[in-house]
Design a protein around this motif. Structure first.
Motif, PDB file in Angstrom:
ATOM      1  N   ASP A  39      81.710  35.605  55.641  1.00 20.04           N
ATOM      2  CA  ASP A  39      79.929  35.372  55.764  1.00 20.04           C
ATOM      3  C   ASP A  39      78.714  36.566  54.927  1.00 20.04           C
ATOM      4  OD1 ASP A  39      81.148  38.185  57.084  1.00 20.04           O
ATOM      5  OD2 ASP A  39      80.549  37.130  59.001  1.00 20.04           O
ATOM      6  N   VAL A  45      79.032  42.311  62.197  1.00 18.77           N
ATOM      7  CA  VAL A  45      78.501  41.564  62.339  1.00 18.77           C
ATOM      8  C   VAL A  45      77.143  41.861  63.698  1.00 18.77           C
ATOM      9  CG1 VAL A  45      77.721  39.080  63.245  1.00 18.77           C
ATOM     10  CG2 VAL A  45      79.760  39.032  62.206  1.00 18.77           C
ATOM     11  N   ALA A  50      74.730  37.219  61.320  1.00 17.79           N
ATOM     12  CA  ALA A  50      74.557  37.707  60.275  1.00 17.79           C
ATOM     13  C   ALA A  50      74.017  37.104  59.302  1.00 17.79           C
ATOM     14  CB  ALA A  50      76.326  37.225  59.187  1.00 17.79           C
ATOM     15  N   LEU A  53      74.503  33.909  56.548  1.00 17.37           N
ATOM     16  CA  LEU A  53      74.821  33.014  57.094  1.00 17.37           C
ATOM     17  C   LEU A  53      73.383  32.237  56.546  1.00 17.37           C
ATOM     18  CD1 LEU A  53      77.440  33.160  59.440  1.00 17.37           C
ATOM     19  CD2 LEU A  53      77.134  32.387  56.958  1.00 17.37           C
ATOM     20  N   HIS A  70      81.014  28.404  58.844  1.00 15.52           N
ATOM     21  CA  HIS A  70      81.666  29.324  58.230  1.00 15.52           C
ATOM     22  C   HIS A  70      83.417  29.299  59.486  1.00 15.52           C
ATOM     23  CE1 HIS A  70      82.332  33.726  59.687  1.00 15.52           C
ATOM     24  NE2 HIS A  70      82.406  33.811  58.045  1.00 15.52           N
TER      25      HIS A  70
END
Length: 250
Positions: A39, A45, A50, A53, A70
């Protein structure tokens, strides 16, 4: 029409290495799927997800891709130190290759992929996550029975010339981006002219705001690239290169 799955290490790699090819494939009616191993985050995260992303999804939309996935790993970083894993997931460089390949193979089967795009044996410029993509991608193609594997690269001789110029201009330190990486020009099997899709590739690159707004030298270069007139951008980044995996043609 074919289904093309592009497997990348981090958000933004999909643009720099294969963006023109993916835009061209989508424009020609093929199904395009982008999968990233990581990511792009070094730490946990955040609650909102994220950010890179989200940027990847915007980039994929600019390229005309149909799906983004992902694999669930963290960025491993580039440099001499491989930091401990964050508490919520494994760094891709530490991931079990077979487990990661099974995750990717499941996506390849689900999509009934005709072509997998990965990275050459050097991972391009040697980033540990890029090298891992090479191994995981090849194994996943074997598990899923994907017959065509094309590995993104660049002519090593040309890259070496650019690196020498960058060092002379003090844009790179001498230990950065060593020579001898990517793929010798004679070994490259596929050269793709993507100049007609320069505007899409440039828009996809601009979608990666974390990179564009960053403080490093790479961010400074990207800011220049996204501000160029599209024809000039196309002259600089309007060609992409691949080497066929030994699996192809079996």
């Amino acid at each position: 029409m074919a289904t093309v799955v592009a497997f990348h290490a981090h958000p933004d790699d999909e643009v720099l290495l294969t963006g023109g090819t993916l835009a061209r494939a989508a424009a020609e009616g093929h199904r395009v799927v982008i999968v990233t191993a990581t990511d792009g985050l070094m730490g946990p995260v955040p609650p909102g997800g994220a950010p890179r992303l989200a940027e990847l999804r915007a980039s994929a939309a600019a390229l005309g891709a149909h799906r983004v996935e992902h694999l669930g790993y963290a960025d491993s970083g580039h440099g001499p130190l491989l930091y401990p894993d964050p508490p919520d997931r494994t760094r891709f460089a530490r991931a079990d290759t077979e487990e990661a390949a099974r995750r990717l193979a499941a996506l390849l089967r689900e999509e009934d992929a005709d072509v997998l795009l990965g990275y050459d044996a050097n991972g391009g410029y040697g980033h540990r996550d890029h090298v891992k993509v090479h191994h995981v991608g090849r194994r996943a193609a074997e598990l899923a029975g994907v017959g065509r594997v094309l590995e993104a690269t660049a002519p090593g001789e040309a890259v070496a010339r650019v690196m020498r110029t960058a060092r002379a201009l003090r844009l790179l330190r001498h230990h950065e981006e060593p020579d001898g990486l990517y793929t010798p020009g004679a070994a490259i099997t596929h050269r793709v002219d993507t100049r007609r899709f320069a505007r899409r590739k440039q828009a996809a690159l601009a979608a990666h705001r974390s990179v564009v707004d960053g403080n490093g030298r790479a961010s400074a270069v990207v800011r220049v690239l996204v501000r160029l007139p599209a024809p000039v951008f196309g002259l600089l980044l309007g060609r992409e290169w691949f080497v066929a995996s030994p699996r192809e043609g079996r």
